[in-house]
Design a protein around this motif. Sequence first.
Motif, PDB file in Angstrom:
ATOM      1  N   UNK A  28       0.847  -1.190   0.000  1.00  0.00           N
ATOM      2  CA  UNK A  28       0.000   0.000   0.000  1.00  0.00           C
ATOM      3  C   UNK A  28       0.878   1.233   0.000  1.00  0.00           C
ATOM      4  N   UNK A  29       1.717   1.352   0.994  1.00  0.00           N
ATOM      5  CA  UNK A  29       2.623   2.486   1.066  1.00  0.00           C
ATOM      6  C   UNK A  29       3.921   1.995   1.684  1.00  0.00           C
ATOM      7  N   UNK A  30       5.023   2.382   1.096  1.00  0.00           N
ATOM      8  CA  UNK A  30       6.331   1.906   1.548  1.00  0.00           C
ATOM      9  C   UNK A  30       7.127   3.052   2.153  1.00  0.00           C
ATOM     10  N   UNK A  31       7.889   2.734   3.223  1.00  0.00           N
ATOM     11  CA  UNK A  31       8.759   3.743   3.814  1.00  0.00           C
ATOM     12  C   UNK A  31      10.139   3.650   3.174  1.00  0.00           C
ATOM     13  N   UNK A  32      11.111   4.337   3.740  1.00  0.00           N
ATOM     14  CA  UNK A  32      12.448   4.394   3.149  1.00  0.00           C
ATOM     15  C   UNK A  32      13.140   3.038   3.123  1.00  0.00           C
ATOM     16  N   UNK A  42      -0.015   7.326   5.033  1.00  0.00           N
ATOM     17  CA  UNK A  42      -1.425   7.232   4.651  1.00  0.00           C
ATOM     18  C   UNK A  42      -1.904   8.548   4.052  1.00  0.00           C
ATOM     19  N   UNK A  43      -2.946   8.477   3.264  1.00  0.00           N
ATOM     20  CA  UNK A  43      -3.582   9.682   2.719  1.00  0.00           C
ATOM     21  C   UNK A  43      -4.416  10.352   3.812  1.00  0.00           C
ATOM     22  N   UNK A  44      -4.598  11.652   3.694  1.00  0.00           N
ATOM     23  CA  UNK A  44      -5.501  12.374   4.583  1.00  0.00           C
ATOM     24  C   UNK A  44      -4.924  12.732   5.939  1.00  0.00           C
ATOM     25  N   UNK A  45      -3.601  12.674   6.097  1.00  0.00           N
ATOM     26  CA  UNK A  45      -2.990  13.046   7.376  1.00  0.00           C
ATOM     27  C   UNK A  45      -2.879  14.562   7.484  1.00  0.00           C
TER      28      UNK A  45
END
Length: 141
Positions: A28-32, A42-45
């Motif tokens: 979904x979303x990856x960090x470094x 996440x979206x919407x933060x």
Amino acid sequence: ERSFISPDLNSELITLPRRSHNSKVPTRSRNLQGDVNCPHLENGLSEYDDPSTWTSAGMSFPAEGQDVILPPNTKVVIRGTVPFTLGLLTIPEGSELIIGEQADSELIALDVNGIDVKGVLRVGSETCRLENQPIEITLHG
């Protein structure tokens, strides 16, 4: 049930389990580091250091020594050091405080007199370890 972290109740040591590198997790979303499902991506933060996070909820931007209540039903992310000590930081039910990650891995520091967690406090997740991100949360009481 709620958690309250204060100077007289801050001696609990929490060990987070290591995730298996063989586990299959949807991307979904990856960090470094390439981890997935990172809360701070996440979206919407709402950004802690963005004045509109506070003013859009009819609140003033946090000041040194001030007790702070996160805006209701908001996910607020801290991506850098808060430059002064806050009073009691309250995370209301329905809100989240998420500690993020910096591209340069500089220290993220949060100094508070206490934390009242009625909502959620997140630093990474089971599949998104912030192992290379130094983070300090200091309770001054």
